[in-house]
Scaffold this motif. Sequence first.
Motif, PDB file in Angstrom:
ATOM      1  N   GLY A   1       0.792  -1.227   0.000  1.00  0.00           N
ATOM      2  CA  GLY A   1       0.000   0.000   0.000  1.00  0.00           C
ATOM      3  C   GLY A   1       0.819   1.269   0.000  1.00  0.00           C
ATOM      4  O   GLY A   1       0.257   2.365   0.103  1.00  0.00           O
ATOM      5  N   ALA A   2       2.135   1.150  -0.130  1.00  0.00           N
ATOM      6  CA  ALA A   2       3.020   2.316   0.002  1.00  0.00           C
ATOM      7  C   ALA A   2       2.699   3.421  -1.007  1.00  0.00           C
ATOM      8  O   ALA A   2       2.603   4.596  -0.637  1.00  0.00           O
ATOM      9  CB  ALA A   2       4.477   1.900  -0.104  1.00  0.00           C
ATOM     10  N   ALA A   3       2.534   3.060  -2.255  1.00  0.00           N
ATOM     11  CA  ALA A   3       2.263   4.074  -3.280  1.00  0.00           C
ATOM     12  C   ALA A   3       0.903   4.730  -3.053  1.00  0.00           C
ATOM     13  O   ALA A   3       0.760   5.953  -3.183  1.00  0.00           O
ATOM     14  CB  ALA A   3       2.325   3.451  -4.670  1.00  0.00           C
ATOM     15  N   GLN A   4      -0.077   3.913  -2.683  1.00  0.00           N
ATOM     16  CA  GLN A   4      -1.417   4.451  -2.427  1.00  0.00           C
ATOM     17  C   GLN A   4      -1.404   5.357  -1.193  1.00  0.00           C
ATOM     18  O   GLN A   4      -2.036   6.411  -1.185  1.00  0.00           O
ATOM     19  CB  GLN A   4      -2.409   3.305  -2.251  1.00  0.00           C
ATOM     20  CG  GLN A   4      -3.850   3.748  -2.220  1.00  0.00           C
ATOM     21  CD  GLN A   4      -4.813   2.580  -2.127  1.00  0.00           C
ATOM     22  OE1 GLN A   4      -4.419   1.423  -2.087  1.00  0.00           O
ATOM     23  NE2 GLN A   4      -6.100   2.895  -2.089  1.00  0.00           N
ATOM     24  N   LEU A   5      -0.657   4.964  -0.159  1.00  0.00           N
ATOM     25  CA  LEU A   5      -0.538   5.781   1.048  1.00  0.00           C
ATOM     26  C   LEU A   5       0.106   7.121   0.717  1.00  0.00           C
ATOM     27  O   LEU A   5      -0.386   8.180   1.120  1.00  0.00           O
ATOM     28  CB  LEU A   5       0.288   5.044   2.104  1.00  0.00           C
ATOM     29  CG  LEU A   5       0.642   5.833   3.367  1.00  0.00           C
ATOM     30  CD1 LEU A   5      -0.609   6.286   4.105  1.00  0.00           C
ATOM     31  CD2 LEU A   5       1.534   4.995   4.275  1.00  0.00           C
ATOM     32  N   HIS A   6       1.189   7.076  -0.029  1.00  0.00           N
ATOM     33  CA  HIS A   6       1.896   8.304  -0.419  1.00  0.00           C
ATOM     34  C   HIS A   6       0.955   9.218  -1.199  1.00  0.00           C
ATOM     35  O   HIS A   6       0.880  10.430  -0.930  1.00  0.00           O
ATOM     36  CB  HIS A   6       3.132   7.939  -1.242  1.00  0.00           C
ATOM     37  CG  HIS A   6       4.197   8.970  -1.228  1.00  0.00           C
ATOM     38  ND1 HIS A   6       4.152  10.094  -2.020  1.00  0.00           N
ATOM     39  CD2 HIS A   6       5.345   9.071  -0.504  1.00  0.00           C
ATOM     40  CE1 HIS A   6       5.219  10.827  -1.805  1.00  0.00           C
ATOM     41  NE2 HIS A   6       5.965  10.230  -0.885  1.00  0.00           N
ATOM     42  N   ALA A   7       0.238   8.665  -2.154  1.00  0.00           N
ATOM     43  CA  ALA A   7      -0.687   9.461  -2.970  1.00  0.00           C
ATOM     44  C   ALA A   7      -1.822  10.036  -2.123  1.00  0.00           C
ATOM     45  O   ALA A   7      -2.238  11.178  -2.328  1.00  0.00           O
ATOM     46  CB  ALA A   7      -1.241   8.604  -4.104  1.00  0.00           C
ATOM     47  N   PHE A   8      -2.327   9.243  -1.177  1.00  0.00           N
ATOM     48  CA  PHE A   8      -3.412   9.707  -0.323  1.00  0.00           C
ATOM     49  C   PHE A   8      -2.963  10.903   0.511  1.00  0.00           C
ATOM     50  O   PHE A   8      -3.665  11.917   0.589  1.00  0.00           O
ATOM     51  CB  PHE A   8      -3.912   8.573   0.581  1.00  0.00           C
ATOM     52  CG  PHE A   8      -5.121   8.945   1.389  1.00  0.00           C
ATOM     53  CD1 PHE A   8      -6.386   8.877   0.840  1.00  0.00           C
ATOM     54  CD2 PHE A   8      -4.985   9.381   2.701  1.00  0.00           C
ATOM     55  CE1 PHE A   8      -7.510   9.242   1.578  1.00  0.00           C
ATOM     56  CE2 PHE A   8      -6.091   9.744   3.452  1.00  0.00           C
ATOM     57  CZ  PHE A   8      -7.370   9.665   2.894  1.00  0.00           C
ATOM     58  N   ILE A   9      -1.790  10.802   1.139  1.00  0.00           N
ATOM     59  CA  ILE A   9      -1.285  11.908   1.955  1.00  0.00           C
ATOM     60  C   ILE A   9      -1.008  13.127   1.083  1.00  0.00           C
ATOM     61  O   ILE A   9      -1.332  14.258   1.459  1.00  0.00           O
ATOM     62  CB  ILE A   9      -0.031  11.481   2.747  1.00  0.00           C
ATOM     63  CG1 ILE A   9      -0.398  10.400   3.773  1.00  0.00           C
ATOM     64  CG2 ILE A   9       0.599  12.688   3.452  1.00  0.00           C
ATOM     65  CD1 ILE A   9       0.795   9.754   4.461  1.00  0.00           C
ATOM     66  N   ASP A  10      -0.435  12.915  -0.111  1.00  0.00           N
ATOM     67  CA  ASP A  10      -0.196  14.026  -1.038  1.00  0.00           C
ATOM     68  C   ASP A  10      -1.494  14.723  -1.430  1.00  0.00           C
ATOM     69  O   ASP A  10      -1.498  15.923  -1.705  1.00  0.00           O
ATOM     70  CB  ASP A  10       0.509  13.545  -2.307  1.00  0.00           C
ATOM     71  CG  ASP A  10       2.013  13.431  -2.141  1.00  0.00           C
ATOM     72  OD1 ASP A  10       2.570  14.026  -1.200  1.00  0.00           O
ATOM     73  OD2 ASP A  10       2.634  12.737  -2.977  1.00  0.00           O
ATOM     74  N   GLY A  11      -2.590  13.970  -1.455  1.00  0.00           N
ATOM     75  CA  GLY A  11      -3.891  14.520  -1.850  1.00  0.00           C
ATOM     76  C   GLY A  11      -4.567  15.346  -0.763  1.00  0.00           C
ATOM     77  O   GLY A  11      -5.540  16.045  -1.033  1.00  0.00           O
ATOM     78  N   LEU A  12      -4.056  15.265   0.451  1.00  0.00           N
ATOM     79  CA  LEU A  12      -4.614  16.075   1.538  1.00  0.00           C
ATOM     80  C   LEU A  12      -4.148  17.520   1.388  1.00  0.00           C
ATOM     81  O   LEU A  12      -3.067  17.772   0.858  1.00  0.00           O
ATOM     82  CB  LEU A  12      -4.136  15.538   2.894  1.00  0.00           C
ATOM     83  CG  LEU A  12      -4.534  14.109   3.257  1.00  0.00           C
ATOM     84  CD1 LEU A  12      -3.846  13.691   4.558  1.00  0.00           C
ATOM     85  CD2 LEU A  12      -6.039  13.970   3.375  1.00  0.00           C
ATOM     86  N   ASN A  13      -4.960  18.447   1.872  1.00  0.00           N
ATOM     87  CA  ASN A  13      -4.511  19.838   1.813  1.00  0.00           C
ATOM     88  C   ASN A  13      -3.473  20.091   2.913  1.00  0.00           C
ATOM     89  O   ASN A  13      -3.244  19.245   3.782  1.00  0.00           O
ATOM     90  CB  ASN A  13      -5.695  20.820   1.886  1.00  0.00           C
ATOM     91  CG  ASN A  13      -6.421  20.804   3.215  1.00  0.00           C
ATOM     92  OD1 ASN A  13      -5.810  20.763   4.282  1.00  0.00           O
ATOM     93  ND2 ASN A  13      -7.750  20.851   3.157  1.00  0.00           N
ATOM     94  N   GLU A  14      -2.846  21.248   2.875  1.00  0.00           N
ATOM     95  CA  GLU A  14      -1.758  21.569   3.801  1.00  0.00           C
ATOM     96  C   GLU A  14      -2.196  21.497   5.260  1.00  0.00           C
ATOM     97  O   GLU A  14      -1.462  20.995   6.118  1.00  0.00           O
ATOM     98  CB  GLU A  14      -1.225  22.966   3.470  1.00  0.00           C
ATOM     99  CG  GLU A  14      -0.030  23.384   4.290  1.00  0.00           C
ATOM    100  CD  GLU A  14       0.478  24.757   3.880  1.00  0.00           C
ATOM    101  OE1 GLU A  14       0.438  25.668   4.745  1.00  0.00           O
ATOM    102  OE2 GLU A  14       0.901  24.922   2.731  1.00  0.00           O
ATOM    103  N   ASP A  15      -3.397  21.986   5.540  1.00  0.00           N
ATOM    104  CA  ASP A  15      -3.903  21.939   6.921  1.00  0.00           C
ATOM    105  C   ASP A  15      -4.080  20.497   7.385  1.00  0.00           C
ATOM    106  O   ASP A  15      -3.696  20.150   8.507  1.00  0.00           O
ATOM    107  CB  ASP A  15      -5.231  22.686   7.044  1.00  0.00           C
ATOM    108  CG  ASP A  15      -5.089  24.189   6.940  1.00  0.00           C
ATOM    109  OD1 ASP A  15      -3.950  24.700   7.049  1.00  0.00           O
ATOM    110  OD2 ASP A  15      -6.117  24.864   6.745  1.00  0.00           O
TER     111      ASP A  15
END
Length: 105
Positions: free
Chosen positions: A22-36
């Motif tokens: 799930g590493a790539a999906q996790l990375h993408a999910f966190i990247d998709g969150l806004n700065e806050d």
Amino acid sequence: MIEISPSKVVQVIFLSREGPVGAAQLHAFIDGLNEDEQAHLTAIAWVGRGAFEPEDYAEALATAFAEATTPTADYLTGMPHLAENLESGLEALGVDVTGEEEDLL
């Protein structure tokens, strides 16, 4: 206080438990969150690992904003025991995620 939905934190917990799968999906999910949301996720993890006390959450959040020198996804995915830190942080902050966990199962 916490400005990230518990369901998003639970999603990060579940993805981080998948390890390399799930590493790539996790990375993408966190990247998709806004700065806050990214700062709040980091602050929750810090409370969970004991770097800050729950009553110092505002300070943890300010530190997360101030010290965001690397991409949050890189920082968090490199954190040992991320899932456990987030779980402990949510618990310490009094956030009940039972419903969100059941929705993901």
